[in-house]
Design a protein around this motif. Structure first.
Motif, short mmCIF file in Angstrom:
data_model
loop_
_atom_site.label_atom_id
_atom_site.label_comp_id
_atom_site.label_asym_id
_atom_site.label_seq_id
_atom_site.Cartn_x
_atom_site.Cartn_y
_atom_site.Cartn_z
N VAL A 47 48.90 87.06 -1.18
CA VAL A 47 48.08 87.79 -2.14
C VAL A 47 48.64 89.21 -2.20
O VAL A 47 48.70 89.89 -1.17
CB VAL A 47 46.60 87.82 -1.72
CG1 VAL A 47 45.77 88.65 -2.69
CG2 VAL A 47 46.04 86.41 -1.60
N SER A 75 41.72 87.78 -7.28
CA SER A 75 42.87 87.50 -6.40
C SER A 75 42.63 86.24 -5.57
O SER A 75 43.53 85.42 -5.41
CB SER A 75 43.14 88.68 -5.47
OG SER A 75 43.59 89.78 -6.20
N ALA A 79 44.74 82.69 -5.72
CA ALA A 79 45.28 82.07 -4.50
C ALA A 79 44.81 80.63 -4.37
O ALA A 79 45.60 79.73 -4.06
CB ALA A 79 44.88 82.88 -3.27
N HIS A 104 47.49 88.29 3.01
CA HIS A 104 47.45 89.45 2.12
C HIS A 104 48.58 90.40 2.48
O HIS A 104 48.80 90.67 3.66
CB HIS A 104 46.11 90.18 2.24
CG HIS A 104 44.96 89.38 1.73
ND1 HIS A 104 44.44 89.56 0.48
CD2 HIS A 104 44.26 88.36 2.29
CE1 HIS A 104 43.45 88.71 0.29
NE2 HIS A 104 43.32 87.97 1.37
#
Length: 166
Positions: A47, A75, A79, A104
């Motif tokens: 991410v 986000s 994902a 992330h």
């Protein structure tokens, strides 16, 4: 001659929203995996870091917490969609374990760190095929990983289609 047990292999595949990424995954499934029950395919999605914007006087953020929460949900949704698409591509695999990881951060760092931490036998990733100028500005995640990961790296380039019918 006695059967030799196949070595357990861990193959890390970096996936993202691009067609090139799914092509690399499909190529790996067709050409690398042998149906060996000792193989583990690890799908990794990074991410991207959220850009932080501040006011000119440094007094605070330009976005409210509601907007930041909405960006975070978006986000997470992206994902989840990417991983579901990648897992669907793996459904036909018999005996191969499939794991998913969502991290992330900058893709370059996330991929390199995961490859090292998981002690994978191979990293497979797609190539966006950026030209020299785009690569100079955007950088090349695959090139960075190829230079910094200790395991073999396979960069799969999706063939270009010229649009002509045969």
């Amino acid at each position: 001659m006695a059967d030799v047990a196949a070595k357990e292999r861990k193959i890390l595949i970096a996936v993202d929203e691009s067609e090139e990424s799914i092509y690399a995954l499909s190529w790996c499934i067709e050409n690398i995996l042998t149906g060996n029950s000792n193989d583990t395919l690890i799908l990794l999605y990074s991410v991207p870091p959220r850009a932080v914007y501040s006011t000119l006087d440094g007094s605070g953020y330009l976005f409210s917490s509601d907007i930041l929460a909405t960006m975070e949900r978006y986000s997470s949704g992206v994902a989840q969609c990417v991983m579901e698409k990648a897992k669907r591509a793996c459904e036909a695999l018999n005996g191969v374990k499939v794991e998913t990881i969502v991290e992330h951060g900058d893709a370059r760092d996330v991929i390199c760190q995961a490859a090292e931490k998981l002690h994978v036998d191979m990293l497979v990733m797609g190539s966006h095929g950026y030209g020299v100028i785009k690569r100079a500005f955007l950088g090349s995640v695959s090139n960075h990983c190829a230079q910094n990961v200790k395991c073999p790296v396979l960069i799969v380039k999706k063939p270009k289609t010229d649009g002509r019918s045969k």
